[in-house]
Scaffold this motif. Structure first.
Motif, PDB file in Angstrom:
ATOM      1  N   GLN A 309       1.154  38.796 -15.961  1.00  0.00           N
ATOM      2  CA  GLN A 309       1.257  37.307 -15.708  1.00  0.00           C
ATOM      3  C   GLN A 309       1.342  36.425 -17.015  1.00  0.00           C
ATOM      4  OE1 GLN A 309      -1.156  39.517 -14.855  1.00  0.00           O
ATOM      5  NE2 GLN A 309      -1.605  39.356 -12.643  1.00  0.00           N
ATOM      6  N   HIS A 310       0.568  37.164 -18.045  1.00  0.00           N
ATOM      7  CA  HIS A 310       0.686  36.344 -19.449  1.00  0.00           C
ATOM      8  C   HIS A 310       2.173  36.355 -19.865  1.00  0.00           C
ATOM      9  CE1 HIS A 310      -0.404  34.668 -23.205  1.00  0.00           C
ATOM     10  NE2 HIS A 310      -0.233  35.840 -23.812  1.00  0.00           N
ATOM     11  N   GLU A 313       4.490  34.309 -18.390  1.00  0.00           N
ATOM     12  CA  GLU A 313       4.256  32.876 -18.669  1.00  0.00           C
ATOM     13  C   GLU A 313       4.839  32.637 -20.171  1.00  0.00           C
ATOM     14  OE1 GLU A 313       0.725  30.689 -17.621  1.00  0.00           O
ATOM     15  OE2 GLU A 313      -0.172  32.607 -16.771  1.00  0.00           O
ATOM     16  N   VAL A 314       4.569  33.365 -21.124  1.00  0.00           N
ATOM     17  CA  VAL A 314       4.829  33.293 -22.316  1.00  0.00           C
ATOM     18  C   VAL A 314       6.553  33.337 -22.710  1.00  0.00           C
ATOM     19  CG1 VAL A 314       4.863  34.337 -24.867  1.00  0.00           C
ATOM     20  CG2 VAL A 314       2.974  34.133 -23.330  1.00  0.00           C
ATOM     21  N   GLY A 316       8.834  32.455 -20.166  1.00  0.00           N
ATOM     22  CA  GLY A 316       9.062  31.459 -19.486  1.00  0.00           C
ATOM     23  C   GLY A 316       9.121  30.193 -20.175  1.00  0.00           C
ATOM     24  N   VAL A 317       7.700  30.001 -21.066  1.00  0.00           N
ATOM     25  CA  VAL A 317       7.742  28.783 -21.926  1.00  0.00           C
ATOM     26  C   VAL A 317       8.872  28.962 -22.948  1.00  0.00           C
ATOM     27  CG1 VAL A 317       6.156  27.653 -23.415  1.00  0.00           C
ATOM     28  CG2 VAL A 317       5.280  28.370 -21.165  1.00  0.00           C
ATOM     29  N   GLY A 324      13.784  30.477 -17.633  1.00  0.00           N
ATOM     30  CA  GLY A 324      12.309  30.156 -18.303  1.00  0.00           C
ATOM     31  C   GLY A 324      11.424  29.630 -16.953  1.00  0.00           C
ATOM     32  N   SER A 325      11.893  28.396 -16.253  1.00  0.00           N
ATOM     33  CA  SER A 325      11.060  27.728 -15.408  1.00  0.00           C
ATOM     34  C   SER A 325      10.746  28.709 -14.369  1.00  0.00           C
ATOM     35  CB  SER A 325      11.511  26.594 -14.853  1.00  0.00           C
ATOM     36  OG  SER A 325      12.928  27.047 -14.354  1.00  0.00           O
ATOM     37  N   LYS A 328       8.288  31.539 -15.487  1.00  0.00           N
ATOM     38  CA  LYS A 328       6.858  30.754 -15.773  1.00  0.00           C
ATOM     39  C   LYS A 328       6.116  30.376 -14.528  1.00  0.00           C
ATOM     40  CE  LYS A 328       6.976  26.364 -17.063  1.00  0.00           C
ATOM     41  NZ  LYS A 328       7.581  25.236 -17.936  1.00  0.00           N
ATOM     42  N   GLY A 331       4.671  33.584 -13.155  1.00  0.00           N
ATOM     43  CA  GLY A 331       3.479  34.111 -13.903  1.00  0.00           C
ATOM     44  C   GLY A 331       2.154  33.247 -13.278  1.00  0.00           C
ATOM     45  N   ARG A 332       2.472  31.962 -13.521  1.00  0.00           N
ATOM     46  CA  ARG A 332       1.083  31.183 -13.053  1.00  0.00           C
ATOM     47  C   ARG A 332       0.868  31.430 -11.492  1.00  0.00           C
ATOM     48  NH1 ARG A 332       3.012  25.213 -15.979  1.00  0.00           N
ATOM     49  NH2 ARG A 332       2.690  25.999 -18.073  1.00  0.00           N
TER      50      ARG A 332
END
Length: 532
Positions: A309-310, A313-314, A316-317, A324-325, A328, A331-332
Motif C-alpha cells: 500500500q505504501h 501511494e509513494v 503514485g505521488v 500516478g493517480s 495512488k 494504494g489508498r
C-alpha cells in the motif's frame, strides 16, 4: 498562463504562419509567374526537411548524452557520493552536451518564458542549461522534471520516490541507466526499420533528374521544354507537386509508425485541457507509457521493506499523471481495507480492461437493504453474499491466469468455453484489437499480481519487474511490426505519386523534345537547317 491557453496560442500562431506562407506563395505566383511560386514551395519543403533531419540528429545525441549521464551517476553513487553531488559530477563528466538546433541560449538569470514548460517541448531545459542551473537549484528533482531528455525526467521521478520512501538511489540509477540503454537500442532499431521506405522514397523522387540528364545527352533539350512551353510548365508543376506529395505521404506513414511508440516519460497531465475522462484514448496512452517505470519503482520500494500500500501511494505521488493517480488511488483504497480486486477497478478501467461488475453487483445487493433482517430476507442476503464471494473468487482466478500468461509469455491454460465465446464476439480480433488486448494485459497482470500477493504472500517485486520488462518488449515488437508494414504501404505513393511524376518530368519532356512536330504548344521547336 495555463497549459491550455499556451496550447491555444501555439495553435493560433501556427494557423497564422500557414496563412502567411500561403499568401506569400499566391503573391509570388501572381507577380513573378507560376515557376516562381513553385520555387517557393520547393524551398519551403527543403527547409522543413533540413530542420526535421537536424531535430532527429539532436534527439539521437540527446539519448546518448542522457545515457552517459545516468551511467556516470550510477558510478558516482556506488562510490558513496551524495545524490546531488553525484548528479553534478555526472553532468560535468560528459563532454559536449547537445543543444537543440536553432535555439538561442538564455541568460542565467532568465526565469520566465518557455523555460518552465514541462516535457519535451520547445521550451524545455536542455542538458547544457541543466548543467548551468543545477548548482543553484534547491530541488534537483524539480529541475530534472523540466529536462528535455526523457530518461532524466524519469530520474526526477526516481528522486522523489527515493526521498519519500527512503530507498537508495544507487540501484535505481543503475536500473534507469540500463533502461536508457535499452530505449536507445530500440529507437535505433526502429529507425533502421524505417530507413528502407524513407531511402527508397527519396531515391525514386530523384529519378526524374536522371531522366532529364539522359534526355539532354540524346539532344532532346527536356529542360528547355519544361521551362518554355505552356504544356512543359504544366508538366513541371504537376510533376514537382506529385513528388512533394509522395514524400509527404511517406513521411506521414513513418510518423504513424513512430506515433505507435509510447513516450518514454509521459509525465503529468497538462492543465486546462479536456481529456474526456479517465477512459479516453490519450489518458490510456499516458498511463501505459508511465506504468512500466512505475512498476519498477514500486518493486524498488518493496525491496527496501515498504508495504504494498505504501509503495503504491509513494510511487503514485512521485509519478503523477495518469499512472500516478491510478496507483495512488489503488494504494489508498487498499490502506482503507478495500479488497484488492475492488481497489484496482479504476486501474483496470483506465487501462482499457473490461471492468468486472461482480463486486459492484454484490455491493448493490447489500446496500439496497437497510438493516440486516432475519428470516427469509436475511437468508436471501446471505446467499447473495456467498454468490458474490464465489464470483469475486472466480474473477481473481481469471486475473491470476492472465497474470501467469503475461509473465511467462506462454499460452497458459487453454481457453474456457466462456473465453472462446467472448473471443468470437470481439469485433477487434486483429489490428487495433490486438494492440488493445496487449495493452490490457499489462494492467490486468499488474492487478492480478497485487491481488495474489495480498492473498497468498507471494513476492511481488520480481513479478512487477517482469511485467514492466515484458510491456516494453511488446510495445517495441508492435512498433517494429508496424515499421515492416510501412514498407508495404509505401507502394501506394510509389504508384500514385512518384511514377506519374517520373513520367511527367523525365519521359514526356524527352518525347516532346525529340519530336518537335508535335506542336508549338509543347515548347519552341528547332527549325530545320537549310542545305547548301
Amino acid at each position: 498562463m495555463t497549459t491550455g491557453g499556451r496550447g491555444r496560442r501555439v495553435a493560433t500562431s501556427r494557423l497564422a504562419g500557414g496563412a502567411a506562407r500561403l499568401g506569400l506563395i499566391v503573391a509570388v505566383t501572381a507577380l513573378a509567374g507560376p515557376l516562381a511560386g513553385l520555387a517557393v514551395i520547393v524551398a519551403r519543403a527543403a527547409q522543413l526537411a533540413i530542420r526535421r533531419a537536424a531535430d532527429q540528429r539532436y534527439e539521437a545525441e540527446l539519448r546518448g548524452a542522457a545515457e552517459d549521464v545516468l551511467a556516470a551517476l550510477s558510478t558516482e553513487l556506488d562510490a558513496g557520493a551524495a545524490p546531488d553531488e553525484a548528479l553534478r559530477t555526472a553532468l560535468y563528466s560528459v563532454g559536449d552536451l547537445p543543444t537543440r538546433p536553432g535555439r538561442r541560449r538564455r541568460g542565467a538569470g532568465h526565469s520566465h518564458g518557455q523555460a518552465g514548460v514541462t516535457g519535451q517541448a520547445a521550451g524545455g531545459v536542455d542538458l547544457a542549461r541543466l548543467r548551468e542551473l543545477l548548482p543553484g537549484a534547491e530541488d534537483p528533482a524539480r529541475l530534472l522534471a523540466r529536462c528535455e531528455a526523457p530518461a532524466l525526467r524519469q530520474l526526477a521521478t526516481a528522486y522523489r520516490v527515493c526521498r519519500l520512501a527512503g530507498v537508495r538511489l544507487a540501484p535505481v540509477a543503475t536500473m534507469l541507466a540500463d533502461a536508457a540503454r535499452a530505449d536507445a537500442a530500440r529507437a535505433d532499431e526502429l529507425a533502421s526499420a524505417l530507413a528502407g521506405p524513407r531511402s527508397s522514397g527519396r531515391l525514386v523522387a530523384g529519378l526524374p533528374l536522371l531522366g532529364l540528364a539522359l534526355g539532354a545527352l540524346v539532344g532532346s533539350s527536356p529542360v528547355e521544354v519544361l521551362l518554355t512551353g505552356s504544356a512543359g510548365r504544366a508538366c513541371l508543376t504537376a510533376g514537382v507537386l506529385l513528388d512533394l506529395a509522395g514524400l509527404r505521404w511517406l513521411r506521414r506513414i513513418a510518423d504513424g509508425v513512430q506515433a505507435r511508440v509510447p513516450p518514454v516519460c509521459a509525465g503529468p497531465l497538462p492543465a486546462g485541457r479536456r481529456w474526456g475522462g479517465s477512459t479516453s484514448r490519450e489518458y490510456r496512452r499516458r498511463l501505459l507509457a508511465d506504468l512500466p517505470l512505475a512498476l519498477d519503482l514500486v518493486a524498488a520500494c518493496l525491496r527496501s521493506g515498504a508495504t504494498t500500500q505504501h509503495a503504491l501511494e509513494v510511487v503514485g505521488v512521485a509519478t503523477g499523471g495518469a499512472a500516478g493517480s491510478q496507483l495512488k488511488a489503488a494504494g489508498r483504497a487498499m490502506r482503507r481495507g478495500v479488497p484488492v480486486d475492488e481497489a484496482c477497478d479504476r486501474l483496470l478501467a483506465a487501462g482499457g480492461a473490461p471492468r468486472p461488475d461482480a463486486a459492484r453487483a454484490g455491493t448493490e445487493g447489500r446496500v439496497g437493504t437497510g438493516r440486516a433482517g432475519s428470516g427469509r430476507a436475511g437468508a436471501a442476503r446471505a446467499v447473495g453474499r456467498r454468490g458474490g464471494d464465489r464470483r469475486a473468487a472466480g474473477r481473481r482466478e481469471g486475473l491470476r491466469h492472465e497474470s501467469s500468461r503475461h509473465e511467462s509469455g506462454g499460452p497458459g491454460r487453454g481457453p474456457t468455453r466462456h473465453s472462446r465465446r467472448s473471443w468470437r464476439a470481439d469485433p477487434h480480433r486483429t489490428g487495433r484489437g490486438s494492440n488493445r488486448r496487449r495493452e490490457t494485459r499489462v494492467v490486468t497482470a499488474t492487478a492480478a499480481a497485487i491481488g495474489r500477493t495480498e492473498s497468498s504472500g507471494a513476492k511481488l517485486a520480481a513479478t512487477l519487474t517482469r511485467i514492466g520488462d515484458r510491456a516494453r518488449q511488446e510495445a517495441h515488437a508492435a512498433a517494429i511490426a508496424a515499421a515492416r508494414r510501412a514498407g508495404v504501404l509505401a507502394v501506394a505513393p510509389l504508384g500514385l505519386c512518384f511514377l506519374p511524376a517520373f513520367l511527367l518530368l523525365g519521359v514526356v519532356p524527352v518525347v516532346i523534345g525529340s519530336v518537335p512536330d508535335l506542336g508549338p504548344a509543347f515548347g519552341p521547336t528547332t527549325p530545320p537547317t537549310p542545305q547548301g
